[in-house]
Design a protein around this motif. Sequence first.
Motif, PDB file in Angstrom:
ATOM      1  N   LEU A  10      11.869  12.901  25.302  1.00 13.06           N
ATOM      2  CA  LEU A  10      11.612  13.706  24.454  1.00 13.06           C
ATOM      3  C   LEU A  10       9.924  14.345  24.655  1.00 13.06           C
ATOM      4  O   LEU A  10       9.560  15.628  24.590  1.00 13.06           O
ATOM      5  CB  LEU A  10      11.605  13.408  23.023  1.00 13.06           C
ATOM      6  CG  LEU A  10      13.000  12.951  22.637  1.00 13.06           C
ATOM      7  CD1 LEU A  10      12.949  12.551  21.080  1.00 13.06           C
ATOM      8  CD2 LEU A  10      13.606  14.477  22.607  1.00 13.06           C
ATOM      9  N   ALA A  11       9.152  13.336  25.189  1.00 14.07           N
ATOM     10  CA  ALA A  11       7.697  13.820  25.242  1.00 14.07           C
ATOM     11  C   ALA A  11       7.725  14.672  26.774  1.00 14.07           C
ATOM     12  O   ALA A  11       6.739  15.717  26.573  1.00 14.07           O
ATOM     13  CB  ALA A  11       6.618  12.647  25.502  1.00 14.07           C
ATOM     14  N   VAL A  12       8.297  14.491  27.706  1.00 11.68           N
ATOM     15  CA  VAL A  12       8.511  15.294  29.031  1.00 11.68           C
ATOM     16  C   VAL A  12       8.980  16.574  28.492  1.00 11.68           C
ATOM     17  O   VAL A  12       8.501  17.540  28.834  1.00 11.68           O
ATOM     18  CB  VAL A  12       9.111  14.636  29.945  1.00 11.68           C
ATOM     19  CG1 VAL A  12       9.431  15.589  31.391  1.00 11.68           C
ATOM     20  CG2 VAL A  12       8.558  13.364  30.439  1.00 11.68           C
ATOM     21  N   ALA A  13      10.097  16.807  27.513  1.00 13.49           N
ATOM     22  CA  ALA A  13      10.602  18.029  27.364  1.00 13.49           C
ATOM     23  C   ALA A  13       9.889  18.720  26.416  1.00 13.49           C
ATOM     24  O   ALA A  13       9.618  20.066  26.569  1.00 13.49           O
ATOM     25  CB  ALA A  13      11.994  17.560  26.480  1.00 13.49           C
ATOM     26  N   THR A  14       8.757  18.231  25.688  1.00 15.06           N
ATOM     27  CA  THR A  14       8.055  18.830  24.768  1.00 15.06           C
ATOM     28  C   THR A  14       6.880  19.476  25.636  1.00 15.06           C
ATOM     29  O   THR A  14       6.451  20.775  25.294  1.00 15.06           O
ATOM     30  CB  THR A  14       7.211  17.987  23.548  1.00 15.06           C
ATOM     31  OG1 THR A  14       8.516  17.282  22.952  1.00 15.06           O
ATOM     32  CG2 THR A  14       6.295  18.615  22.883  1.00 15.06           C
ATOM     33  N   ILE A  15       6.363  18.742  26.458  1.00 12.70           N
ATOM     34  CA  ILE A  15       5.367  19.233  27.485  1.00 12.70           C
ATOM     35  C   ILE A  15       5.763  20.212  28.480  1.00 12.70           C
ATOM     36  O   ILE A  15       5.363  21.247  28.534  1.00 12.70           O
ATOM     37  CB  ILE A  15       4.778  18.000  28.463  1.00 12.70           C
ATOM     38  CG1 ILE A  15       4.048  17.056  27.569  1.00 12.70           C
ATOM     39  CG2 ILE A  15       3.980  18.748  29.421  1.00 12.70           C
ATOM     40  CD1 ILE A  15       3.645  15.741  28.516  1.00 12.70           C
ATOM     41  N   LEU A  16       7.028  20.385  28.745  1.00  6.43           N
ATOM     42  CA  LEU A  16       7.520  21.355  29.591  1.00  6.43           C
ATOM     43  C   LEU A  16       8.110  22.627  28.991  1.00  6.43           C
ATOM     44  O   LEU A  16       7.874  23.790  29.474  1.00  6.43           O
ATOM     45  CB  LEU A  16       8.802  20.869  30.592  1.00  6.43           C
ATOM     46  CG  LEU A  16       8.495  19.694  31.377  1.00  6.43           C
ATOM     47  CD1 LEU A  16       9.768  19.246  32.244  1.00  6.43           C
ATOM     48  CD2 LEU A  16       7.577  20.336  32.499  1.00  6.43           C
ATOM     49  N   SER A  17       8.556  22.548  27.694  1.00  5.07           N
ATOM     50  CA  SER A  17       9.055  23.587  26.919  1.00  5.07           C
ATOM     51  C   SER A  17       7.877  24.482  26.420  1.00  5.07           C
ATOM     52  O   SER A  17       7.959  25.609  26.249  1.00  5.07           O
ATOM     53  CB  SER A  17       9.831  23.026  25.721  1.00  5.07           C
ATOM     54  OG  SER A  17       8.742  22.385  24.554  1.00  5.07           O
ATOM     55  N   ARG A  18       6.772  23.946  26.372  1.00  6.71           N
ATOM     56  CA  ARG A  18       5.469  24.649  26.019  1.00  6.71           C
ATOM     57  C   ARG A  18       5.583  25.292  24.559  1.00  6.71           C
ATOM     58  O   ARG A  18       5.043  26.321  24.249  1.00  6.71           O
ATOM     59  CB  ARG A  18       4.823  25.512  26.852  1.00  6.71           C
ATOM     60  CG  ARG A  18       4.434  24.797  28.235  1.00  6.71           C
ATOM     61  CD  ARG A  18       3.921  25.905  29.207  1.00  6.71           C
ATOM     62  NE  ARG A  18       4.731  26.635  29.803  1.00  6.71           N
ATOM     63  CZ  ARG A  18       5.301  26.352  30.988  1.00  6.71           C
ATOM     64  NH1 ARG A  18       5.407  25.584  31.402  1.00  6.71           N
ATOM     65  NH2 ARG A  18       6.018  27.456  31.378  1.00  6.71           N
ATOM     66  N   ALA A  19       6.588  24.673  23.517  1.00  4.79           N
ATOM     67  CA  ALA A  19       6.738  25.343  22.237  1.00  4.79           C
ATOM     68  C   ALA A  19       5.626  25.300  21.449  1.00  4.79           C
ATOM     69  O   ALA A  19       5.369  26.317  20.740  1.00  4.79           O
ATOM     70  CB  ALA A  19       7.968  24.792  21.863  1.00  4.79           C
ATOM     71  N   SER A  20       4.771  24.300  21.412  1.00  4.33           N
ATOM     72  CA  SER A  20       3.808  24.130  20.254  1.00  4.33           C
ATOM     73  C   SER A  20       2.428  23.431  21.390  1.00  4.33           C
ATOM     74  O   SER A  20       2.725  22.493  21.570  1.00  4.33           O
ATOM     75  CB  SER A  20       4.319  23.570  19.147  1.00  4.33           C
ATOM     76  OG  SER A  20       3.044  23.153  18.333  1.00  4.33           O
ATOM     77  N   VAL A  21       1.399  24.242  21.041  1.00  8.77           N
ATOM     78  CA  VAL A  21       0.272  23.426  21.782  1.00  8.77           C
ATOM     79  C   VAL A  21      -0.027  22.176  21.019  1.00  8.77           C
ATOM     80  O   VAL A  21      -0.102  21.156  21.550  1.00  8.77           O
ATOM     81  CB  VAL A  21      -0.915  24.537  21.818  1.00  8.77           C
ATOM     82  CG1 VAL A  21      -2.110  24.088  22.250  1.00  8.77           C
ATOM     83  CG2 VAL A  21      -0.577  25.812  22.349  1.00  8.77           C
TER      84      VAL A  21
END
Length: 95
Positions: A10-21
């Motif tokens: 989930l952390a990797v997906a969050t970093i790659l998605s760049r949805a929220s800074v």
Amino acid sequence: MPILTAVKFLAVATILSRASVALSDLAYAGMFFHLLLSALAHFGVRKPGGALPAAVGLVLLAASFATQNTARDIPSPYARAAAEHRVTLNPWKSS
């Protein structure tokens, strides 16, 4: 262990998605502490060879964090400060 595996993905997906800074910066911080504690745990049981993957991960994470603003529309204020920070070996010498 399965929960940590899910959190890492989930952390990797969050970093790659760049949805929220803010959420991305939080994911970077979580991965940093996880990799750091993993490396220290290997050193603690006197198996420094096991800390090599965590050390490589820390280097890649630092490089990703320092260059993340080039791929974002909204820059992270923390990454800019980290990229501009210079470390000196002599604390009494001003840079």
